[in-house]
Design a protein around this motif. Sequence first.
Motif, PDB file in Angstrom:
ATOM      1  N   ILE A  90       0.630  -1.637   0.237  1.00  0.00           N
ATOM      2  CA  ILE A  90       0.092  -0.008   0.052  1.00  0.00           C
ATOM      3  C   ILE A  90       1.483   0.758  -0.225  1.00  0.00           C
ATOM      4  CG2 ILE A  90      -1.852   1.367   1.154  1.00  0.00           C
ATOM      5  CD1 ILE A  90      -3.093  -1.319   2.054  1.00  0.00           C
ATOM      6  N   VAL A  91       1.867   1.055   0.920  1.00  0.00           N
ATOM      7  CA  VAL A  91       2.420   2.824   0.841  1.00  0.00           C
ATOM      8  C   VAL A  91       3.603   2.937  -0.500  1.00  0.00           C
ATOM      9  CG1 VAL A  91       4.745   3.527   1.949  1.00  0.00           C
ATOM     10  CG2 VAL A  91       3.606   2.889   4.137  1.00  0.00           C
ATOM     11  N   ASN A  92       4.078   1.174  -1.522  1.00  0.00           N
ATOM     12  CA  ASN A  92       4.626   1.565  -2.552  1.00  0.00           C
ATOM     13  C   ASN A  92       3.514   1.393  -3.401  1.00  0.00           C
ATOM     14  OD1 ASN A  92       6.986   0.485  -1.528  1.00  0.00           O
ATOM     15  ND2 ASN A  92       6.702  -1.552  -2.029  1.00  0.00           N
ATOM     16  N   VAL A  93       2.446   1.880  -3.805  1.00  0.00           N
ATOM     17  CA  VAL A  93       1.404   2.240  -4.115  1.00  0.00           C
ATOM     18  C   VAL A  93       1.506   4.215  -4.048  1.00  0.00           C
ATOM     19  CG1 VAL A  93      -1.157   1.958  -5.036  1.00  0.00           C
ATOM     20  CG2 VAL A  93       0.534  -0.433  -4.799  1.00  0.00           C
ATOM     21  N   ARG A  94       1.103   3.929  -3.101  1.00  0.00           N
ATOM     22  CA  ARG A  94       0.212   5.597  -2.429  1.00  0.00           C
ATOM     23  C   ARG A  94       2.238   6.363  -2.931  1.00  0.00           C
ATOM     24  NH1 ARG A  94      -1.893   4.965   3.097  1.00  0.00           N
ATOM     25  NH2 ARG A  94      -3.973   4.255   2.812  1.00  0.00           N
ATOM     26  N   ASN A  95       3.415   6.319  -2.373  1.00  0.00           N
ATOM     27  CA  ASN A  95       4.541   6.397  -3.335  1.00  0.00           C
ATOM     28  C   ASN A  95       4.186   6.829  -4.862  1.00  0.00           C
ATOM     29  OD1 ASN A  95       5.654   6.972  -0.836  1.00  0.00           O
ATOM     30  ND2 ASN A  95       6.318   5.148  -1.225  1.00  0.00           N
ATOM     31  N   ASP A  96       4.546   5.773  -5.838  1.00  0.00           N
ATOM     32  CA  ASP A  96       3.865   5.826  -6.658  1.00  0.00           C
ATOM     33  C   ASP A  96       3.035   6.521  -7.114  1.00  0.00           C
ATOM     34  OD1 ASP A  96       5.796   3.870  -7.672  1.00  0.00           O
ATOM     35  OD2 ASP A  96       4.332   2.165  -7.865  1.00  0.00           O
ATOM     36  N   ASN A  97       1.638   6.680  -6.532  1.00  0.00           N
ATOM     37  CA  ASN A  97       0.582   7.310  -7.076  1.00  0.00           C
ATOM     38  C   ASN A  97       0.517   9.172  -7.211  1.00  0.00           C
ATOM     39  OD1 ASN A  97      -1.136   5.821  -7.436  1.00  0.00           O
ATOM     40  ND2 ASN A  97      -2.527   5.660  -5.653  1.00  0.00           N
ATOM     41  N   THR A  98       1.259   9.321  -5.475  1.00  0.00           N
ATOM     42  CA  THR A  98       2.025  10.661  -5.735  1.00  0.00           C
ATOM     43  C   THR A  98       2.665  10.897  -6.748  1.00  0.00           C
ATOM     44  OG1 THR A  98       1.892  10.651  -2.999  1.00  0.00           O
ATOM     45  CG2 THR A  98       3.632  12.492  -4.236  1.00  0.00           C
ATOM     46  N   ASN A  99       3.755  10.566  -7.297  1.00  0.00           N
ATOM     47  CA  ASN A  99       5.122  10.483  -8.026  1.00  0.00           C
ATOM     48  C   ASN A  99       4.300  10.225  -9.486  1.00  0.00           C
ATOM     49  OD1 ASN A  99       7.073  10.266  -6.178  1.00  0.00           O
ATOM     50  ND2 ASN A  99       7.493   8.095  -7.313  1.00  0.00           N
ATOM     51  N   LEU A 100       2.772  10.036  -9.824  1.00  0.00           N
ATOM     52  CA  LEU A 100       2.533  10.204 -10.903  1.00  0.00           C
ATOM     53  C   LEU A 100       1.801  11.171 -11.024  1.00  0.00           C
ATOM     54  CD1 LEU A 100       1.206   6.330 -11.804  1.00  0.00           C
ATOM     55  CD2 LEU A 100       2.785   7.857 -12.875  1.00  0.00           C
ATOM     56  N   ASN A 101       1.064  12.001 -10.115  1.00  0.00           N
ATOM     57  CA  ASN A 101       0.288  12.830  -9.705  1.00  0.00           C
ATOM     58  C   ASN A 101       1.294  14.004  -9.748  1.00  0.00           C
ATOM     59  OD1 ASN A 101      -2.323  11.841  -9.420  1.00  0.00           O
ATOM     60  ND2 ASN A 101      -1.643  12.035  -6.916  1.00  0.00           N
ATOM     61  N   ILE A 133       1.950  14.417 -14.054  1.00  0.00           N
ATOM     62  CA  ILE A 133       0.834  15.472 -13.955  1.00  0.00           C
ATOM     63  C   ILE A 133       0.717  16.386 -14.323  1.00  0.00           C
ATOM     64  CG2 ILE A 133      -1.633  15.316 -14.133  1.00  0.00           C
ATOM     65  CD1 ILE A 133      -1.923  12.195 -13.546  1.00  0.00           C
ATOM     66  N   GLY A 134       1.450  16.775 -12.815  1.00  0.00           N
ATOM     67  CA  GLY A 134       0.989  18.700 -12.810  1.00  0.00           C
ATOM     68  C   GLY A 134       2.109  19.169 -13.542  1.00  0.00           C
ATOM     69  N   GLU A 135       3.319  18.341 -13.661  1.00  0.00           N
ATOM     70  CA  GLU A 135       4.207  19.222 -14.279  1.00  0.00           C
ATOM     71  C   GLU A 135       3.968  19.256 -16.055  1.00  0.00           C
ATOM     72  OE1 GLU A 135       8.064  16.742 -13.811  1.00  0.00           O
ATOM     73  OE2 GLU A 135       7.806  17.780 -11.181  1.00  0.00           O
ATOM     74  N   LEU A 136       3.180  18.262 -16.777  1.00  0.00           N
ATOM     75  CA  LEU A 136       3.051  18.105 -17.887  1.00  0.00           C
ATOM     76  C   LEU A 136       1.760  19.005 -18.410  1.00  0.00           C
ATOM     77  CD1 LEU A 136       3.559  13.967 -18.737  1.00  0.00           C
ATOM     78  CD2 LEU A 136       4.631  15.926 -19.155  1.00  0.00           C
ATOM     79  N   GLN A 137       1.132  19.296 -16.978  1.00  0.00           N
ATOM     80  CA  GLN A 137      -0.085  20.438 -17.944  1.00  0.00           C
ATOM     81  C   GLN A 137       0.244  21.728 -17.286  1.00  0.00           C
ATOM     82  OE1 GLN A 137      -3.022  18.703 -15.251  1.00  0.00           O
ATOM     83  NE2 GLN A 137      -4.178  17.020 -16.827  1.00  0.00           N
ATOM     84  N   SER A 138       1.275  22.291 -16.832  1.00  0.00           N
ATOM     85  CA  SER A 138       1.609  23.394 -16.608  1.00  0.00           C
ATOM     86  C   SER A 138       1.955  23.811 -17.795  1.00  0.00           C
ATOM     87  CB  SER A 138       3.419  23.410 -16.220  1.00  0.00           C
ATOM     88  OG  SER A 138       4.090  22.944 -16.799  1.00  0.00           O
ATOM     89  N   SER A 139       1.024  25.881 -17.201  1.00  0.00           N
ATOM     90  CA  SER A 139       0.694  26.397 -18.896  1.00  0.00           C
ATOM     91  C   SER A 139       1.644  26.045 -19.760  1.00  0.00           C
ATOM     92  CB  SER A 139       0.557  27.730 -17.984  1.00  0.00           C
ATOM     93  OG  SER A 139       1.327  28.294 -17.186  1.00  0.00           O
ATOM     94  N   SER A 140       3.255  26.997 -19.209  1.00  0.00           N
ATOM     95  CA  SER A 140       4.185  26.832 -19.245  1.00  0.00           C
ATOM     96  C   SER A 140       5.169  25.837 -20.210  1.00  0.00           C
ATOM     97  CB  SER A 140       5.449  27.217 -18.287  1.00  0.00           C
ATOM     98  OG  SER A 140       6.404  26.435 -17.131  1.00  0.00           O
TER      99      SER A 140
END
Length: 128
Positions: free
Chosen positions: A84-95, A98-105
């Motif tokens: 569970i901890v590993n999956v949560r860490n993966d989800n945090t990294n993927l989120n 996603i935030g970096e790829l969606q940045s306006s710059s």
Amino acid sequence: MAQNNLARNIAEEPKTYVSSPEQTPDEVATKQVHVATKLQISPFEKLLIVSGSVILTVLMLLVVSSKIALSNAQHQLQHVDTQIVNVRNDNTNLNQQIGELQSSSRLEKVAKQGNMSLKNANIRNVTK
């Protein structure tokens, strides 16, 4: 104090009284005192002892097997918690990605590389 003396008397060997010359051997035999005699164990008591021992052994084995099962369950729980901890860490990294790829710059940079332009009138915000 009298009880202490009683315990000592029971532990002693049977006593025989000194016979006088006038006493017959039968009279001497009847005067022997047997204080401590060993009691026989009845078949029912033997059955109780054996069945009690079997029940006690079964209960001891049951306790040991329960402890082993509990230990195995705790090990599995720890393994699942680690997953569970590993999956949560993966989800945090993927989120974060996603935030970096969606940045306006970044989007403007990709648009410039593809010879595209940004028109504010065509932008819509969509939320879930």
